[in-house]
Scaffold this motif. Structure first.
Motif, mmCIF file in Angstrom:
data_model
loop_
_atom_site.group_PDB
_atom_site.id
_atom_site.type_symbol
_atom_site.label_atom_id
_atom_site.label_comp_id
_atom_site.label_asym_id
_atom_site.label_seq_id
_atom_site.Cartn_x
_atom_site.Cartn_y
_atom_site.Cartn_z
ATOM 1 N N TYR A 94 0.794 -1.230 0.000
ATOM 2 C CA TYR A 94 0.000 0.000 0.000
ATOM 3 C C TYR A 94 0.825 1.278 0.000
ATOM 4 C CZ TYR A 94 -3.743 -3.196 0.964
ATOM 5 O OH TYR A 94 -4.630 -4.225 0.884
ATOM 6 N N GLY A 95 2.115 1.185 0.204
ATOM 7 C CA GLY A 95 2.948 2.375 0.195
ATOM 8 C C GLY A 95 3.063 3.047 1.549
ATOM 9 N N SER A 96 2.005 2.997 2.333
ATOM 10 C CA SER A 96 2.061 3.565 3.677
ATOM 11 C C SER A 96 1.123 2.784 4.588
ATOM 12 C CB SER A 96 1.673 5.042 3.675
ATOM 13 O OG SER A 96 0.309 5.192 3.328
ATOM 14 N N VAL A 97 1.480 2.736 5.841
ATOM 15 C CA VAL A 97 0.677 2.033 6.834
ATOM 16 C C VAL A 97 0.490 2.979 8.006
ATOM 17 C CG1 VAL A 97 0.513 0.029 8.345
ATOM 18 C CG2 VAL A 97 1.675 -0.170 6.154
ATOM 19 N N GLU A 98 -0.737 3.139 8.436
ATOM 20 C CA GLU A 98 -1.041 4.075 9.516
ATOM 21 C C GLU A 98 -1.802 3.370 10.622
ATOM 22 O OE1 GLU A 98 -4.005 7.830 10.017
ATOM 23 O OE2 GLU A 98 -2.774 7.766 8.216
ATOM 24 N N LEU A 99 -1.394 3.623 11.843
ATOM 25 C CA LEU A 99 -2.082 3.089 13.013
ATOM 26 C C LEU A 99 -3.134 4.090 13.463
ATOM 27 C CD1 LEU A 99 -2.482 1.258 15.501
ATOM 28 C CD2 LEU A 99 -0.568 2.467 16.559
ATOM 29 N N GLU A 100 -4.354 3.620 13.599
ATOM 30 C CA GLU A 100 -5.434 4.442 14.138
ATOM 31 C C GLU A 100 -5.893 3.813 15.445
ATOM 32 O OE1 GLU A 100 -8.613 4.830 11.359
ATOM 33 O OE2 GLU A 100 -7.302 5.579 9.786
ATOM 34 N N VAL A 101 -5.553 4.420 16.550
ATOM 35 C CA VAL A 101 -5.966 3.889 17.843
ATOM 36 C C VAL A 101 -7.290 4.530 18.207
ATOM 37 C CG1 VAL A 101 -5.376 3.618 20.262
ATOM 38 C CG2 VAL A 101 -3.587 3.555 18.541
ATOM 39 N N THR A 102 -8.312 3.718 18.324
ATOM 40 C CA THR A 102 -9.630 4.274 18.572
ATOM 41 C C THR A 102 -10.161 3.967 19.964
ATOM 42 O OG1 THR A 102 -10.682 2.318 17.615
ATOM 43 C CG2 THR A 102 -10.278 4.187 16.151
ATOM 44 N N GLN A 103 -9.776 2.846 20.534
ATOM 45 C CA GLN A 103 -10.377 2.452 21.803
ATOM 46 C C GLN A 103 -9.368 2.103 22.885
ATOM 47 O OE1 GLN A 103 -12.851 -0.841 20.734
ATOM 48 N NE2 GLN A 103 -14.413 0.437 19.828
ATOM 49 N N PHE A 104 -8.096 2.271 22.626
ATOM 50 C CA PHE A 104 -7.088 1.867 23.596
ATOM 51 C C PHE A 104 -5.862 2.746 23.434
ATOM 52 C CE2 PHE A 104 -3.532 -0.769 25.045
ATOM 53 C CZ PHE A 104 -3.980 -1.082 26.307
ATOM 54 N N LYS A 105 -5.323 3.242 24.516
ATOM 55 C CA LYS A 105 -4.143 4.114 24.482
ATOM 56 C C LYS A 105 -2.882 3.271 24.455
ATOM 57 C CE LYS A 105 -1.743 7.940 25.140
ATOM 58 N NZ LYS A 105 -0.958 8.274 23.998
ATOM 59 N N LEU A 106 -2.096 3.439 23.394
ATOM 60 C CA LEU A 106 -0.813 2.749 23.272
ATOM 61 C C LEU A 106 0.314 3.717 23.605
ATOM 62 C CD1 LEU A 106 -1.310 0.849 19.917
ATOM 63 C CD2 LEU A 106 -1.193 -0.146 22.181
ATOM 64 N N PRO A 107 1.469 3.181 24.002
ATOM 65 C CA PRO A 107 2.634 4.064 24.215
ATOM 66 C C PRO A 107 2.959 4.824 22.940
ATOM 67 C CG PRO A 107 3.023 1.878 25.122
ATOM 68 C CD PRO A 107 1.751 1.796 24.335
ATOM 69 N N ASP A 108 3.470 6.038 23.109
ATOM 70 C CA ASP A 108 3.753 6.928 21.985
ATOM 71 C C ASP A 108 4.675 6.318 20.935
ATOM 72 O OD1 ASP A 108 2.105 8.862 23.022
ATOM 73 O OD2 ASP A 108 3.733 9.994 23.969
ATOM 74 N N ARG A 109 5.556 5.412 21.330
ATOM 75 C CA ARG A 109 6.508 4.854 20.357
ATOM 76 C C ARG A 109 5.817 4.082 19.239
ATOM 77 N NH1 ARG A 109 9.029 -0.589 22.215
ATOM 78 N NH2 ARG A 109 7.509 -1.303 23.752
ATOM 79 N N TYR A 110 4.574 3.665 19.431
ATOM 80 C CA TYR A 110 3.849 2.948 18.393
ATOM 81 C C TYR A 110 3.040 3.908 17.503
ATOM 82 C CZ TYR A 110 5.030 -1.076 21.182
ATOM 83 O OH TYR A 110 5.719 -2.019 21.882
ATOM 84 N N LEU A 111 2.947 5.140 17.891
ATOM 85 C CA LEU A 111 2.100 6.091 17.174
ATOM 86 C C LEU A 111 2.845 6.903 16.133
ATOM 87 C CD1 LEU A 111 0.026 7.343 20.231
ATOM 88 C CD2 LEU A 111 -0.517 5.503 18.652
ATOM 89 N N GLY A 112 4.158 6.837 16.111
ATOM 90 C CA GLY A 112 4.945 7.651 15.189
ATOM 91 C C GLY A 112 4.984 7.084 13.843
#
Length: 112
Positions: A94-112
């Protein structure tokens, strides 16, 4: 029974066990190729998004891998080889992969 996911590109319902295999399959690749040809003037990759959702009090689900994960084990799953391989495959396709956290807070290192 209603399937929990749908591939909007192919317009097919998917069970959680079939998400990854569908995304890596020939029919999906053909639809993706047709879609990319239709979008050729823009030259922008479609991208792919996934999320971590809460399935029960102590159970989450990684929609990229289609697996339930105990809250206590989510970081191990996200750092693991199966998840990493699925991320690489999605990024390649797909060229890019994006994490969308909708119901659970993950540590910031997974959100970059």
């Amino acid at each position: 029974a209603t399937q929990p996911y749908e591939c909007v590109l192919c317009n097919v319902p998917l069970g959680k066990a079939s998400v990854v295999s569908h995304l890596n399959g020939k029919k999906h690749a053909a639809h993706l190729s047709e879609s990319e040809k239709a979008d050729a003037p823009s030259r922008k990759p479609k991208g792919f998004s996934w999320t971590v959702t809460r399935k029960a009090a102590n159970v989450l689900e990684c929609t990229l891998c289609g697996v339930p994960v105990a809250v206590a084990n989510i970081e191990s799953h996200l750092d693991g080889s199966k998840h990493s391989n699925n991320l690489r495959k999605a990024a390649k396709r797909y060229g890019s992969v994006e994490l969308e956290v909708t119901q659970f807070k993950l540590p910031d290192r997974y959100l970059g």
